[in-house]
Scaffold this active site. Sequence first.
Site, PDB file in Angstrom:
ATOM      1  N   GLU B  60     -47.207  23.416 -28.558  1.00 63.65           N
ATOM      2  CA  GLU B  60     -46.209  24.334 -27.997  1.00 63.65           C
ATOM      3  C   GLU B  60     -44.909  23.634 -27.661  1.00 63.65           C
ATOM      4  O   GLU B  60     -43.825  24.147 -27.922  1.00 63.65           O
ATOM      5  CB  GLU B  60     -46.764  25.039 -26.743  1.00 63.65           C
ATOM      6  N   HIS B 129     -56.265  32.600 -18.861  1.00 68.07           N
ATOM      7  CA  HIS B 129     -55.761  33.424 -19.966  1.00 68.07           C
ATOM      8  C   HIS B 129     -55.277  34.803 -19.511  1.00 68.07           C
ATOM      9  O   HIS B 129     -55.132  35.702 -20.318  1.00 68.07           O
ATOM     10  CB  HIS B 129     -56.856  33.612 -21.022  1.00 68.07           C
TER      11      HIS B 129
END
Lengths: 379, 338
Positions: B60, B129
């Site tokens: 990322e 998450h």
Amino acid sequence: MATRTRPSGASKSVAGPRRQATAQAGHPTADPDPAEMLALYRQMVLVRRFEERAARAYTQAQVGGYCHLNLGEEATVVGLMAALEPTDYLFTNYREHGYALGKGISPGRVMAELYGRQDGVSHGWGGSMHMFDARARLLGGYGIVGGQLPPATGAALAIDYRDGTEIVMCLMGDGTTNIGAFHESLNLAALWDLPIVYVIVNNQLGMGTTVEMASAEPELHRRAASYRMAAERVDGNDPLAVRDAARRAVSCARDRRPFLLEAVSGRLKGHSVVDPAKYRSADDTLAVRSADPVTAFAARLRELGHLDEETEASIDTAALQEVSEAVAFAEQSPHPEVSTLFDHTYATAVPNDSRRLPGAPLFPPLPTAAPSNVTGGRR
Amino acid sequence: MTSMTYREAIRQTLRSEMNRDNDVLLLGEEIGVFEGSYKITQGLLAEFGPKRVRDTPIAEEGFTGAAVGAAMLGLRPVVEIMTINFSLLALDQIVNHAAKIYGMFGGQTSVPLVIRTPGGGGQQLGATHSQNIELYYAFVPGMKVVAPSTPADAKALLTAAIRDNDPVLFLENLALYNTRGEVPDGEIEIEIGRAAVTRPGRDLTLIGYSRTAAVAARIAEELSTSAGLDIEVIDLRSLRPLDRPTLVESVRRTGCAVVVEDDWLTYGIGAEIAATISDGAFDHLDAPVRRVAMAEVPLPYAKSLETAALPSDADLVEAIHQTLDAVAHRRLPQGPRP
Ligand SMILES: Cc1ncc(C[n+]2csc(CCOP(=O)(O)OP(=O)(O)O)c2C)c(N)n1
Ligand SMILES: [Mg+2]
């Protein structure tokens, strides 16, 4: 292929017009040419004198913030810059004054940035660590260790996307090779065959942490093997060796083969101007001083008969002169106007962008109540 | 008008912007061959090829930062970060680089970058998450953050985001991907930095964004039918810049406000809204600004616990009634209670 029907509002990008790809052949290693050697030497002396003057300005409180100098890295600085075409892009860390000069930016504008003035390369918004010049294609000094690596990699991606012939050179310190962005960036560059040269400017220290203390593989160039990337280690105290190695690396990158170059030198002073470097042993300090690249290159030039005492003195005088002119330029440059404070938050203006100064209310103050004899009303 | 899902609206906008401008390219994990973790980019690799729909390694920081650099040279990368939770790995590149480069270098280069990423919660994905951390980015000058709640807004705001020259975080939501709505045909853009009054009303101002704006709109309709309440709904649409005047103007008329947000209450988006209302509508308020927000826990997996921790319709309806009760009491002829 998709065609552009309505262009987006032009972004303020630093890319020039697109050119046809014409891959260049590798540079042959040139014979040391006296004039070229003297030119390199002149630049090394200029960097040396500039940095010494910057340190003085810092202790005189003309320069704020952090101030990291290239003292001891002059050979690496000028060798690397000699390998770049003017259209090549450069990303560096915060130790970048010398590179800004090497990229052709006037010493006055670099000094003015240190002084935080309007005519500084970054118009006073960046300071010592954040020099940027779109025209010179210095795409920034970056203060976050490793922060420049992913953007530099992406700049190379943009060049490739447009079939350009430029390359990106991305500098970092030895300590930077241990941060995640190093791995992620080199992997991307190798995976995507990007035109980029990563250079480890190994001055053998982070702040006070040595390479051996920080890196499980202290031969830093060998890390390139993880990405099947070509790599080389060079004596960073030898400007010609650095220049030639950098040319090999650059030519590789122009052929879409990214490269990792490591230039080993030393840091003559503290990590930044305020660091007395007490953690260094006397032996270490002596070793760095005796390897001083400016002194060493002068000696070599004298040996070769390219430099006499008179020329050496005149080169030094000229550098000192250029630096004092830079200081004069910085001193006369205005402080940025407070009215420009909100000019650079957004490139595309949008409604409701806050332009509030710290003490201002969000909404106009309520009308004050009529003064009363009994209660209320501020007196 | 065409009826389509939020997912389709995003996909079609990506496609039309890529057709319009060759400088637009997509980067992200699993967006090409796999066609996107949430299938937003379905079909785009086949249509545009691997140069413009670029599968990245799981990195990322690396690929978001690379998009920053590509944007500095004038490309218009649209990065997909699989969910906003993973954007934390790119925090340095977003906050310290994308948002700083224009200002820190004195306005010499802009960063026309879009980061698309969904928030969520309520899908039993557990604590790492299920977060709604758009606030981290909305806090940062130099960033723009937009949060569409309908397919039409998704199209209009994504168009605006891609054409904007600054880094824009485009917040999607897992719970909205399959929601359907009418979307205008042809080009539409919404100005970044403006909220929308999606339902005018006189009794109370109800404020949400992203999923909670859709919830607010639905609850307002329901309460209109069931209780005859006339609730004004504001969809923030843009978290930075924040459209303060629209919020304050509304509360000056209604005299009270409820904020519903999927993030945590303490220091959350609702806190900023409450402070804004207190600054701009203090004299008009007849009740404290009420916030309905996630319980302050890492979101658990077990359905019973997860459900309890997330703002529900019932929580919101209760907060609205309590606020209106407080207003009614305050407006009694004898004046405020002691
Ligand atoms: C991410 C991050 N961590 C820590 C620092 C503080 N810091 C500034 S310079 C430095 C040492 C870096 O060493 P190196 O990469 O060898 O570069 P050099 O200073 O020697 O040029 C550290 C730890 C920082 N700026 N950024
Ligand atoms: Mg170092």
